[in-house]
Write an enzyme that holds these catalytic residues in place. Structure first.
Site, short mmCIF file in Angstrom:
data_model
loop_
_atom_site.label_atom_id
_atom_site.label_comp_id
_atom_site.label_asym_id
_atom_site.label_seq_id
_atom_site.Cartn_x
_atom_site.Cartn_y
_atom_site.Cartn_z
N TYR A 62 0.83 -1.22 -0.03
CA TYR A 62 0.00 0.14 0.15
C TYR A 62 0.67 1.17 -0.06
O TYR A 62 2.18 1.13 0.34
CB TYR A 62 -1.03 -0.18 1.03
CG TYR A 62 -0.29 0.13 2.78
CD1 TYR A 62 -0.49 1.68 3.04
CD2 TYR A 62 0.44 -0.72 3.35
CE1 TYR A 62 0.17 1.69 4.33
CE2 TYR A 62 1.05 -0.49 4.40
CZ TYR A 62 0.97 0.93 5.03
OH TYR A 62 1.48 1.34 6.26
N LYS A 71 6.51 -2.06 1.82
CA LYS A 71 5.30 -1.35 2.57
C LYS A 71 3.92 -2.44 2.43
O LYS A 71 3.24 -2.22 1.59
CB LYS A 71 5.15 -0.01 1.98
CG LYS A 71 3.97 0.62 2.98
CD LYS A 71 4.25 2.10 2.44
CE LYS A 71 3.08 3.24 3.23
NZ LYS A 71 3.78 3.30 4.53
N GLU A 111 12.02 2.08 14.43
CA GLU A 111 11.11 3.20 14.03
C GLU A 111 9.98 3.10 14.72
O GLU A 111 9.69 2.34 15.40
CB GLU A 111 10.91 2.99 12.40
CG GLU A 111 10.31 1.60 11.97
CD GLU A 111 10.32 1.42 10.67
OE1 GLU A 111 10.29 2.19 9.87
OE2 GLU A 111 10.09 0.18 10.25
N LEU A 154 11.44 1.08 7.17
CA LEU A 154 10.57 1.62 5.92
C LEU A 154 11.28 2.49 5.32
O LEU A 154 11.92 3.56 6.09
CB LEU A 154 9.05 1.86 6.11
CG LEU A 154 8.34 2.45 5.00
CD1 LEU A 154 8.21 1.15 3.94
CD2 LEU A 154 7.11 3.04 5.39
#
Length: 285
Positions: free
Chosen positions: A33, A148, A180, A205
Site C-alpha cells: 500500500y 510497505k 522506527e 521503511l
C-alpha cells in the site's frame, strides 16, 4: 456524506464497495500500500510514492495493476469526487482473488486495486503543537520492513501497548537500537544540533517524507547522521521527532515517560516541519 471509493475499475459509494473473500490481501496479507497526503486538493510527493510502490511490487513479484499515469488519474478523480481539500489517499494492491493456497495463484491472475480518501481537519494538529509521548517496545516484525506491505498487525499491537502505558505511539527496538515508530520514521537531535536517524536497510521503511526531510535539512545546512541510536541516547537527546505522510514532521517530547530535552517541541523540529511543508506544497501536483 458517503465517500466514493475505487475498487477494481469502479467508482462506488463506500457502502457498496466489495472485494472477494478469496482475495489474497485478506487471506495472506499479500499486498502492498501507499498513503499520499493531500493539501489544497493537491498530492504531496506523488512521484516518490509511486517509485516506492513499484519497488514494493518488485520485491514481492506482485504484478502491477496499471501505469503511474493511470493511478494518478484515479487519485485526482477521487480527490475531486470527494471534494477532498486536506487529507490522504490510500492505495492498496493485492495479488488478487484465487483459491486459498500458500503457492502464488496462476500467472495472469488479475491483481486487486483499491483506493479511498480520508479527510483531516487541519494541518496543525494537537500532536504537532504539544508533541508526542512514545513508549519503547521490542520490534517483533518480519525482516523485510523495507517493503510497505499491508501486514500491519504488530505495529497496531505496539501502538495499543503504548497507549495502555499512557503514550501516544511506540518506538520499536531491536538489539538495543531504535528501528522506527509504528507508522513513521524516528529521529533524534543531538546536543550539538545534529539530526540522527537510522540508515536505510531492510530494518526500516524507506520513508518518502524521510527522504524529503533529509534533503530539506541538507539544503538548510543542518547536519545529518544516518546511523542507529539507542534508547538511552534518545532519552538524552536535545530533541526528537517522527516523520510520515500523515504526521509530516511531529515532535516527540517524552520517551518511556522521560522528557526529551525541555519536554517541549524543539526549535529545530519546528523549523524542519515548516521547511518540509513549504517545499512539499511548492512541488505538490
Amino acid at each position: 456524506m458517503s465517500r466514493i471509493v475505487y475498487v477494481n475499475g469502479a467508482y462506488v459509494p463506500e457502502a457498496e464497495a466489495t472485494i472477494s473473500v478469496f482475495d489474497r490481501g485478506l487471506l495472506f496479507a499479500d499486498g502492498v500500500y501507499e498513503v499520499t497526503a493531500v493539501i489544497g486538493g493537491k498530492l504531496l510527493d506523488f512521484a516518490a510514492h509511486m517509485a516506492r510502490l513499484r519497488r514494493s511490487l518488485r520485491e514481492l513479484a506482485l504484478p502491477s495493476p496499471m501505469e503511474d499515469d493511470a493511478i494518478l488519474a484515479i487519485h485526482r478523480e477521487l480527490v475531486a469526487r470527494n471534494a477532498l481539500d486536506l487529507g490522504h489517499v490510500y492505495l492498496m494492491v493485492t495479488r488478487g482473488a484465487a483459491d486459498r493456497d500458500f503457492a502464488f495463484p496462476p500467472e495472469g491472475t488479475k491483481p486487486s486495486l483499491v483506493l479511498f480518501t480520508q479527510a483531516r481537519a487541519a494541518i496543525e494538529t494537537p500532536e504537532a503543537t504539544r508533541g508526542l509521548k512514545v513508549a519503547t517496545v521490542p520490534d517483533l516484525r518480519w525482516a523485510r520492513r523495507d517493503i510497505k506491505t499491508v501486514q500491519l498487525l504488530y505495529p497496531s499491537m505496539a501502538k495499543m501497548e503504548a497507549r495502555s502505558r499512557g503514550a501516544d505511539d511506540a518506538w520499536m527496538v531491536e538489539d538495543g537500537f531504535v528501528t522506527e515508530g509504528t507508522s513513521n520514521n524516528a529521529y533524534i537531535v543531538t546536543q550539538e544540533g545534529t539530526i540522527v536517524t537510522r540508515s536505510l536497510s531492510n530494518a526500516i521503511l524507506h520513508g518518502i517524507t524521510r527522504a524529503a526531510v533529509l534533503r530539506t535539512a541538507a539544503e538548510h545546512g543542518v547536519r545529518v547522521e544516518e546511523r542507529a541510536f539507542t534508547v538511552d541516547e534518545a532519552k538524552g537527546a536535545r530533541e526528537a521527532f517522527i516523520t510520515s505522510a500523515g504526521a509530516f514532521v511531529t515532535p516527540v517530547v517524552a520517551i518511556d515517560d522521560v522528557p526529551v530535552g525541555t519536554g517541549m517541541p524543539g526549535e529545530l523540529t519546528k523549523r524542519m516541519r515548516a521547511n518540509y511543508l513549504e517545499e512539499a506544497l511548492r512541488t505538490a501536483i
